[in-house]
Write an enzyme that holds these catalytic residues in place. Structure first.
Site, mmCIF file in Angstrom:
data_model
loop_
_atom_site.group_PDB
_atom_site.id
_atom_site.type_symbol
_atom_site.label_atom_id
_atom_site.label_comp_id
_atom_site.label_asym_id
_atom_site.label_seq_id
_atom_site.Cartn_x
_atom_site.Cartn_y
_atom_site.Cartn_z
ATOM 1 N N MET A 1 -7.674 20.091 6.653
ATOM 2 C CA MET A 1 -8.702 21.085 6.373
ATOM 3 C C MET A 1 -10.067 20.468 6.605
ATOM 4 O O MET A 1 -10.268 19.281 6.345
ATOM 5 C CB MET A 1 -8.605 21.564 4.921
ATOM 6 N N GLY B 1 -14.824 16.868 11.868
ATOM 7 C CA GLY B 1 -14.588 16.691 10.447
ATOM 8 C C GLY B 1 -13.155 16.366 10.086
ATOM 9 O O GLY B 1 -12.361 15.893 10.902
ATOM 10 N N CYS B 2 -12.809 16.648 8.824
ATOM 11 C CA CYS B 2 -11.531 16.213 8.256
ATOM 12 C C CYS B 2 -10.320 16.848 8.925
ATOM 13 O O CYS B 2 -9.222 16.295 8.863
ATOM 14 C CB CYS B 2 -11.504 16.502 6.763
ATOM 15 N N ASN B 3 -10.480 18.015 9.525
ATOM 16 C CA ASN B 3 -9.344 18.663 10.180
ATOM 17 C C ASN B 3 -9.038 18.090 11.554
ATOM 18 O O ASN B 3 -8.000 18.382 12.152
ATOM 19 C CB ASN B 3 -9.583 20.167 10.335
ATOM 20 N N ALA B 4 -9.930 17.251 12.098
ATOM 21 C CA ALA B 4 -9.903 16.893 13.519
ATOM 22 C C ALA B 4 -8.679 16.103 13.952
ATOM 23 O O ALA B 4 -8.341 16.080 15.129
ATOM 24 C CB ALA B 4 -11.166 16.113 13.879
#
Length: 365
Positions: free
Chosen positions: A352, A141-144
């Site tokens: 995040m 996801g977006c934190n990756a």
């Protein structure tokens, strides 16, 4: 917190790319014939003006045709390769490097599943050496982006002087479901397509007691360390799972996400800084994921930041939407091009995403 041992990995270049077609929020509402005032309000009050997307062709009545899961996976692959290649080429051009110089490639994506993954496909597409080390970070996801950067800087620190690349490839339009519900409309109002590549090379770490050398001319910051936090009580707050009704994957965002992230941002950042002997007042630059208007506001309030501190985060959200794992690199590129950074400045990067997870990294120019 992870600290590079023996050498400091430095960010040397950043390149970004988006699909050619872009749409205002008003245009998207028109394209999909959205008349529900609640959904229109979600789109028009998102702090997003325009996004780059790869939409399906329209049918005879002018409405974009419904895509099967197979169509979406093919779009993820074809559009992803195009923007991923462009981002890498831009990154290497700014560095004055050739594809043959790349010794390690890490690819990040959450908008589809490929086997072999983007790392193998891009090695072939760009003509990278077949001996190039590679890694695919999928589904985080977006934190990756920061999870992947930790792997890339770790590899670079173990191989000083060799060029490592990280590229985020997110075709968020390959993860859309259009059913007129508020759940899918929140997602559809937020995400955009984009790719971002970052080049890393490790340098010898200064000897004890020696002053840090300023950055190479035009080079970016050294990465000093990382701090992570997974909020397991909110593990289902952001998820990408199978929708039986639509027979495809669908993304879900809990309305409480901004408050969950905001409530844990301070502890995570302070832990990152404590281990380096720094305070928030020592941080000159903030590079934060463009997760959405409410998420950015929650992080800003909890960290005591000004709108100026998050100007690039807000700018990326306005012009591109949420680009998932690569959004923070669009902000880093803008900061770099702004020319306000000085040698010795410290910065914090924050992403995040699902888990719910907060990832941070400490930078020094």
């Amino acid at each position: 917190m992870t600290r590079n041992a023996g050498s400091l990995a430095r960010i040397m270049s950043v390149g970004t790319a988006v699909p050619p077609a872009s749409y205002t929020q008003e245009e998207l509402l028109s394209v999909f014939g959205v008349t529900d005032p609640r959904i229109r309000s979600v789109f028009l009050n998102s702090a997003i003006e325009r996004r780059h997307l790869t939409l399906p062709p329209c049918d005879a009545d002018g409405i974009p045709r419904t895509e099967t899961q197979g169509d979406l996976l093919r779009k993820h692959s074809s559009s992803g390769l195009l923007i991923g290649r462009e981002a890498i080429e831009t990154c290497l051009k700014r560095l004055g490097a050739d594809p043959s110089d790349v010794a390690f490639l890490c690819c990040v994506s959450s908008t589809g599943l490929l086997t072999p993954g983007f790392s193998a496909l891009l090695i072939k597409e760009l003509g990278l050496r077949p001996t190039c080390g590679r890694l695919d970070v999928v589904g985080m996801g977006c934190n990756a982006g920061l999870n992947a950067l930790a792997a890339v800087t770790g590899w670079a620190s173990a191989h000083p002087g060799r060029l490592a690349l990280m590229v985020s490839v997110e075709v968020c339009s390959a993860a859309y479901v259009f059913d007129g519900t508020m759940r899918t409309s929140v997602v559809n109002s937020l995400f955009g397509d984009g790719a971002a590549a970052l080049a890393v090379v490790a340098e010898p770490e200064p000897e004890a007691g020696a002053d840090a050398e300023p950055s190479h001319s035009g080079a970016g910051p050294s990465v000093l360390g990382y701090a992570s936090r997974i909020i397991t009580d909110a593990i289902d707050a952001m998820r990408y799972d199978w929708d039986e009704d639509h027979e495809r994957f669908s993304f879900f965002l809990d309305p409480e996400v901004p408050y969950v992230v905001g409530a844990h941002a301070e502890e995570t950042v302070d832990r990152l800084l404590d281990e380096a002997g720094l305070h928030r007042s020592d941080i000159s630059h903030w590079v934060i994921h463009s997760g959405g208007k409410k998420v950015i506001d929650a992080v800003r309030v909890n960290l005591g930041l000004t709108r100026h501190d998050v100007r690039h985060t807000l700018s990326v959200l306005r012009d591109y939407g949420n680009l998932s794992s690569g959004a923070f690199l669009f902000s880093l590129r803008q900061l770099w091009e702004e020319g306000t950074v000085r040698p010795g400045d410290h910065g914090v990067m924050m992403t995040m995403g699902p888990g719910s997870t907060i990832e941070t990294a400490l930078l020094r120019w």
